[in-house]
Design an enzyme around this catalytic site. Sequence first.
Site, PDB file in Angstrom:
ATOM      1  N   LYS A 182     -32.944-106.636 -68.747  1.00  0.00           N
ATOM      2  CA  LYS A 182     -33.889-105.771 -68.042  1.00  0.00           C
ATOM      3  C   LYS A 182     -34.154-104.529 -68.893  1.00  0.00           C
ATOM      4  CE  LYS A 182     -33.603-102.339 -65.261  1.00  0.00           C
ATOM      5  NZ  LYS A 182     -34.798-101.532 -65.642  1.00  0.00           N
ATOM      6  N   CYS A 235     -29.646 -90.657 -78.184  1.00  0.00           N
ATOM      7  CA  CYS A 235     -28.350 -90.232 -77.631  1.00  0.00           C
ATOM      8  C   CYS A 235     -27.474 -89.555 -78.683  1.00  0.00           C
ATOM      9  CB  CYS A 235     -27.622 -91.419 -77.013  1.00  0.00           C
ATOM     10  SG  CYS A 235     -27.383 -92.790 -78.154  1.00  0.00           S
ATOM     11  N   GLU A 254     -26.809 -82.912 -70.886  1.00  0.00           N
ATOM     12  CA  GLU A 254     -27.682 -83.580 -71.850  1.00  0.00           C
ATOM     13  C   GLU A 254     -29.137 -83.262 -71.507  1.00  0.00           C
ATOM     14  OE1 GLU A 254     -27.865 -87.854 -74.029  1.00  0.00           O
ATOM     15  OE2 GLU A 254     -27.836 -87.930 -71.845  1.00  0.00           O
TER      16      GLU A 254
END
Length: 490
Positions: A181, A290, A394
């Site tokens: 997905k 990331c 973040e």
Amino acid sequence: MPNPSEQSSCLVLENFIGGKFVPCRTHIDSYDPSVGEVYCRVPDSGAQEVEAAVAAAKEAFPGWSARSPEQRAQVLNKLADLLDANVEEFAQAESRDQGKTVTFARTVDIPRSAYNFRFFASSLLHHTNDCSQSDHMGCLHYTIRCPVGVAGLISPWNLPLYLLTWKIAPAIAAGNTVVAKPSEMTSVTAWMMCKLMQQAGVPPGVVNIVFGTGPKAGDALVGHPDVPLVSFTGSTATAQCITERSAPYCKKLSLELGGKNPAIIFADADLDRCIETTVRSSFSNQGEICLCTSRIYVEGSIYSEFLERFVAAAKKWKTGAPSDPGNDNGALISKEHLEKVRSFVALAKSEGGTVHCGEGVDQLHLPERNAKGYFMPATVISGISDSSRVMQEEIFGPVTCVSPFDSEEEAVSKGNGVRYGLAATVWSQDVGKVHRMARKIQAGMVWTNCWLVRDLNLPFGGMKNSGVGREGGKDSYHFFTEVKTVTVKH
């Protein structure tokens, strides 16, 4: 292959189940971030579509897992060849779907996607198993590794095809079948890749792709009793939901999550190389990686010089239309994400921080067509407390904060002072200091005097809230297989 970026009508994607494209009854709007308009409709799949995909994967598993590693490698290499042959179409589509520059997609995303298939096709052929003799008992022990079954793979929107293939390649190389997905915000290149599956000789059901949201399609996938293994890349909050959802089934999990990555710059660093690299590590792909640097700690004696030179370099990092080869950054993924990133800059200002360049300081001059796109210039902030949300959470955008330190111990303390532990960079020409810092910094990867230099053989992943597990040559093979110990009495 038709190029989605050249199609004027709204593109409508279909799920890929059992080797066939299957239409969906309901859809989600997907935006072109550089113009702020809907250009694609993505299936809004749920339990029914996931059920069909898992059934197809289960049916395909015995035949695919029975193939030799060499036979599976041939298929992976053919997929890589087809991606290489269509690199421009895929790069244009990735840029339009995600907002990144065409140049970045052409030079990073798509070549790496093809290389993922090549790397795991090759690495699969070189794993060996353990053997132990117990002569005094007349026994020989050895291990074998067997594919697990149907792998559930969920990939994010920042490097769409790059991170999807990083999961599909080792999973099918090891003999598993998959239900994947992708993010509903960036599904087009996954759909395009489905068109290559038959050409590459991937048997029906070996790779199934179901499009949709996390709460519907993702939840159905991770909670399915016939999916024993889940690999996920995305947010820590979503990973917590996945962990809870899969716990009743004791699934194998690999979770690659967020980061709040520090760069620690000592006074003896090669500043020319350091500044050039740290601008790249802070702002590449709109800061939507990331591994991007979002906290920069600089030894006090060079802090002022570094900040002045770093801000000057950041101002030269160009943001604008993704199709313009002169631009370094394109648009952020969505209007909501842009507003979230901007809110962190506003918070920094409200707390007394100084915004040296970027958001609210430098005007972007965009072509008329891109006036409603989700653009934000490279932003550098100083004067923020380590306890601020700006330094703790973040941001995942083109924002980095610069702060001074005085001693090695303070640098370690500041570097480790967040709940994340994915990556770090250390800049020093003192070899002993480099090794000490690498040992003390809590991060799954530490780059010294460089950034994002990767050997896919070696482990990738984080500690603390940055994830569980590692992926890479041997690590991915171990994750996507189960080990058995066999004892033979002779």
